[in-house]
Design an enzyme around this catalytic site. Structure first.
Site, mmCIF file in Angstrom:
data_model
loop_
_atom_site.group_PDB
_atom_site.id
_atom_site.type_symbol
_atom_site.label_atom_id
_atom_site.label_comp_id
_atom_site.label_asym_id
_atom_site.label_seq_id
_atom_site.Cartn_x
_atom_site.Cartn_y
_atom_site.Cartn_z
ATOM 1 C CE LYS A 102 -3.825 1.946 2.745
ATOM 2 N NZ LYS A 102 -4.592 1.791 4.011
ATOM 3 C CG HIS A 104 -3.028 5.137 0.382
ATOM 4 N ND1 HIS A 104 -3.023 4.165 -0.578
ATOM 5 C CD2 HIS A 104 -4.167 4.968 1.104
ATOM 6 C CE1 HIS A 104 -4.134 3.431 -0.463
ATOM 7 N NE2 HIS A 104 -4.830 3.908 0.551
#
Length: 217
Positions: A102, A104
């Site tokens: 991921k 963010h």
């Protein structure tokens, strides 16, 4: 066969997760039985499965600090087992991984509690051992220690092709490579004992016995 193992095989058959007939495995073999933990897909059966995982882990005597579920099936299994352990008075944290990092928020591939101490990897089966190897690498990279692998069913089966079969099963290879125990709720011997005692499954006994003789350890 212990009562817990006997109950697990019977439960898997009743839930339609353990089936008999003719099935092609990932290795291209024609197997007389098939176990698909993905079919434990409602609250009641998942809860019962998690209870089997939790009790098997507690009965094993393995010392552990937390659980780890490799994506994807292991995510549900580890989280459900953590709930079952809490219901038995053992509140335990868990973590799992994403297939893709991921970019963010908190980022990274790991989700849940920080990996620490002795970690039990929870999955459905071990086929080639790839998922276990990836999990061990992630756990060690985080500074924690993989202490065991907990699976639902050990097929007790050699890998490879006829004439070039592995010396041991995938489970045995994992135990040898990483020096950690692989604990299973049930295995092929339990399955065979179950169908041998169930008249309605008697027609599958010879096929399972032949398969075990050809590929089993």
């Amino acid at each position: 066969m212990s009562n817990l193992r006997q109950e697990f095989i019977a439960f898997s058959v009743a839930a339609g997760v353990l089936r008999f007939g003719e099935f092609t495995t990932k290795a291209g073999r024609l197997s007389p039985y098939f176990f698909n933990a993905g079919l434990f897909h409602d609250g009641a059966t998942l809860g019962k499965l998690a209870d089997f995982y939790a009790q098997t882990l507690l009965d094993s005597g393995v010392e552990f600090d937390m659980l780890f579920g490799p994506a994807y099936k292991g995510i549900t299994l580890a989280s459900a087992t953590a709930v079952a352990l809490a219901n038995k008075g053992r509140n335990t944290s868990f973590a799992y991984n994403r297939k893709e990092a991921k970019d963010h928020g908190e980022g990274g591939t790991l989700v849940g509690a920080k990996l620490h101490g002795k970690v039990v990897i929870i999955d459905d089966v071990i086929s080639a051992g790839t998922s276990v190897r990836e999990s061990v690498d992630m756990i060690r990279a985080a500074g924690a220690e993989p202490c065991a692998v907990l699976i639902a069913l050990d097929r007790m089966e050699r890998s490879g092709k006829d004439g070039a079969l592995s010396e041991g099963s995938a489970v045995q290879q994992v135990q040898k490579e990483f020096g950690i125990p692989v604990i299973s709720i049930g295995n092929l011997e339990d399955l065979f004992s179950y169908i041998a005692a169930e008249p309605q499954l008697a027609q599958h006994k010879d096929a399972v016995a032949a398969y075990r003789s050809r590929y089993g350890v």
